[in-house]
Design a protein around this motif. Structure first.
Motif, PDB file in Angstrom:
ATOM      1  N   VAL A  42     -28.063   5.764 -10.347  1.00  0.00           N
ATOM      2  CA  VAL A  42     -27.189   4.714  -9.844  1.00  0.00           C
ATOM      3  C   VAL A  42     -26.476   3.995 -10.989  1.00  0.00           C
ATOM      4  CG1 VAL A  42     -27.013   2.687  -8.361  1.00  0.00           C
ATOM      5  CG2 VAL A  42     -28.831   4.368  -7.949  1.00  0.00           C
ATOM      6  N   TYR A  43     -25.161   4.076 -10.971  1.00  0.00           N
ATOM      7  CA  TYR A  43     -24.349   3.267 -11.878  1.00  0.00           C
ATOM      8  C   TYR A  43     -24.147   1.897 -11.242  1.00  0.00           C
ATOM      9  CZ  TYR A  43     -23.224   7.177 -14.935  1.00  0.00           C
ATOM     10  OH  TYR A  43     -23.304   8.211 -15.839  1.00  0.00           O
ATOM     11  N   VAL A  44     -24.478   0.862 -11.984  1.00  0.00           N
ATOM     12  CA  VAL A  44     -24.351  -0.505 -11.475  1.00  0.00           C
ATOM     13  C   VAL A  44     -23.326  -1.241 -12.323  1.00  0.00           C
ATOM     14  CG1 VAL A  44     -26.687  -0.497 -10.569  1.00  0.00           C
ATOM     15  CG2 VAL A  44     -26.302  -1.373 -12.855  1.00  0.00           C
ATOM     16  N   THR A  45     -22.374  -1.863 -11.657  1.00  0.00           N
ATOM     17  CA  THR A  45     -21.293  -2.522 -12.385  1.00  0.00           C
ATOM     18  C   THR A  45     -21.143  -3.976 -11.946  1.00  0.00           C
ATOM     19  OG1 THR A  45     -19.551  -1.963 -10.789  1.00  0.00           O
ATOM     20  CG2 THR A  45     -20.046  -0.327 -12.508  1.00  0.00           C
ATOM     21  N   GLY A  46     -20.485  -4.729 -12.792  1.00  0.00           N
ATOM     22  CA  GLY A  46     -20.216  -6.132 -12.540  1.00  0.00           C
ATOM     23  C   GLY A  46     -19.686  -6.759 -13.816  1.00  0.00           C
TER      24      GLY A  46
END
Length: 314
Positions: A42-46
Motif C-alpha cells: 500500500v502506497y500512502v500519500t498526504g
C-alpha cells in the motif's frame, strides 16, 4: 487502531498494489491499514509528514506513521510505503505513479480519499456570503485532487483487468438528495459519487470497477478533538449529540472496503455509492466494538417521516 480483524483473509490481496491518496488520518489511514492487512502493498500519500505539516495544522498524524501501521497489520516491513504528495500538483502525482510503475509495474486498487477541507466549512452561510477563494479551495481539495489522481493513475491501473477505484466521500446518491448545508460542500461531496458512476461506465469496458463509499458519523482524530473526546471516552458525547450513539470508528468503513476489494463479484457494485452500514450488512462486517451502526439508514427513516429507534440502527 485494532490490530486484529476477523473479517480479512491476509492473503486475499497478496501480490496486489494499492494507492490510498489521502491516508494521513481518519478513513484514509484505516483503509490503507486494512488493505495492507489483506496482503496488498500500500502506497500512502498526504501532505503531512514528520518534517512538514499541511494547512490543516495537525502534526500529530503523518503518512510515515500510517505506513508503519500498514506494516504492523500486514506483518511485513515495507508493506506500507509513504510518499509525500500534494495531489493538486500534477507533477508530484506523475512522479508518484511513475515510482509505483517502476517498482511494481502494476496498480490494482486506487482509493481517492483526499479531503482536508473541514477547516473551510461555513454552515448556515449562503453561497454569496462565502469568500470565493475559500469555496474554490474546498472544491480543489475534495474533487480536483481526485480527478488529477485518477487521470494520472488509471493508465497503470487498467493495464490489467480487475482494477478497482474507490471514491471516498460524504453521503450516497440516495442520502445526498437533501442539501448538504453549504453550497461548496454540497458540490464537493456529490462529485465523487458522479465520478464513480462515470468511471464505472468506462472501467467496465476493460474489466474494472468504480464505487463511491461513505462513512457515517465517523470518529476520526479530528472529529474527536473537535468534541473534546477520545476513542475511549466518545460515549460521553451522546448526552450532547444523540447521533454520537450511531457513530463509528474509521475501522468500520475500512473493513467494508477491504471486503469489497477482495470480493470476486464486486463488479455488481460498479458505478454505485455505498455507505458503511450497507457494506457491513453485505459482508458481515462489524466495528471494533462489535456494533453495526447505520446512521444513514436512521437519517433516511427520519426523512421519510418515521420516528426511528436509535437502538435499531446499531
Amino acid at each position: 487502531m485494532n490490530n486484529t480483524s476477523p473479517h480479512v483473509d491476509k492473503t486475499a490481496l497478496q501480490g496486489k498494489v494499492a494507492l490510498v491518496a489521502g491516508a494521513t488520518r481518519g478513513a484514509g489511514r484505516a483503509l490503507a491499514v486494512e488493505l495492507g492487512r489483506a496482503g496488498a502493498t500500500v502506497y500512502v500519500t498526504g501532505r503531512t509528514t514528520r518534517t512538514q505539516v499541511s494547512e490543516m495544522g495537525r502534526a500529530t498524524e503523518t503518512i510515515e506513521e500510517t505506513a508503519e501501521l500498514v506494516d504492523a497489520a500486514a506483518g511485513t516491513e515495507g508493506a506500507g510505503i509513504a510518499v509525500p504528495t500534494d495531489h493538486l500538483d500534477v507533477g508530484q502525482v506523475r512522479a508518484l505513479v511513475a515510482r509505483i510503475d517502476r517498482d511494481h509495474g502494476r496498480l490494482d486498487v486506487l482509493v481517492n480519499d483526499v479531503w482536508g477541507g473541514n477547516h473551510l466549512l461555513d454552515f448556515d452561510t449562503r453561497m454569496w456570503d462565502i469568500d470565493l477563494e475559500r469555496g474554490l479551495r474546498m472544491i480543489d481539495l475534495g474533487t480536483r485532487t481526485h480527478i488529477i489522481t485518477s487521470s494520472v493513475a488509471l493508465p497503470l491501473l487498467v493495464r490489467r483487468p480487475g482494477g478497482l477505484v474507490i471514491e471516498v466521500t460524504d453521503g450516497t446518491a440516495r442520502s445526498n438528495q437533501d442539501f448538504r448545508e453549504n453550497f461548496y460542500y454540497d458540490l464537493t461531496k456529490n462529485l465523487p459519487i458522479r465520478m464513480a458512476y462515470a468511471l464505472g461506465e468506462e472501467l467496465k469496458t476493460v474489466g474494472g470497477t468504480a464505487v463511491a463509499v461513505t462513512p457515517g458519523f465517523i470518529r476520526s482524530e479530528e472529529m474527536l478533538d473537535h468534541f473534546g473526546l477520545t476513542e475511549d471516552t466518545w460515549r460521553e458525547g451522546i448526552d450532547k449529540q444523540q447521533h454520537w450513539a450511531l457513530s463509528e470508528s474509521p475501522l468500520y468503513l475500512a473493513r467494508g472496503v477491504a471486503a469489497l476489494a477482495t470480493d470476486p463479484d464486486r463488479a455488481r457494485w460498479n458505478g454505485t455509492s455505498l455507505d458503511s452500514g450497507q457494506l457491513a450488512r453485505e459482508y458481515g462486517i462489524t466495528d471494533a466494538d462489535g456494533s453495526r451502526p447505520d446512521i444513514w439508514g436512521y437519517m433516511l427513516a427520519e426523512r421519510a417521516g418515521e420516528t426511528p429507534n436509535l437502538a435499531d440502527h446499531r
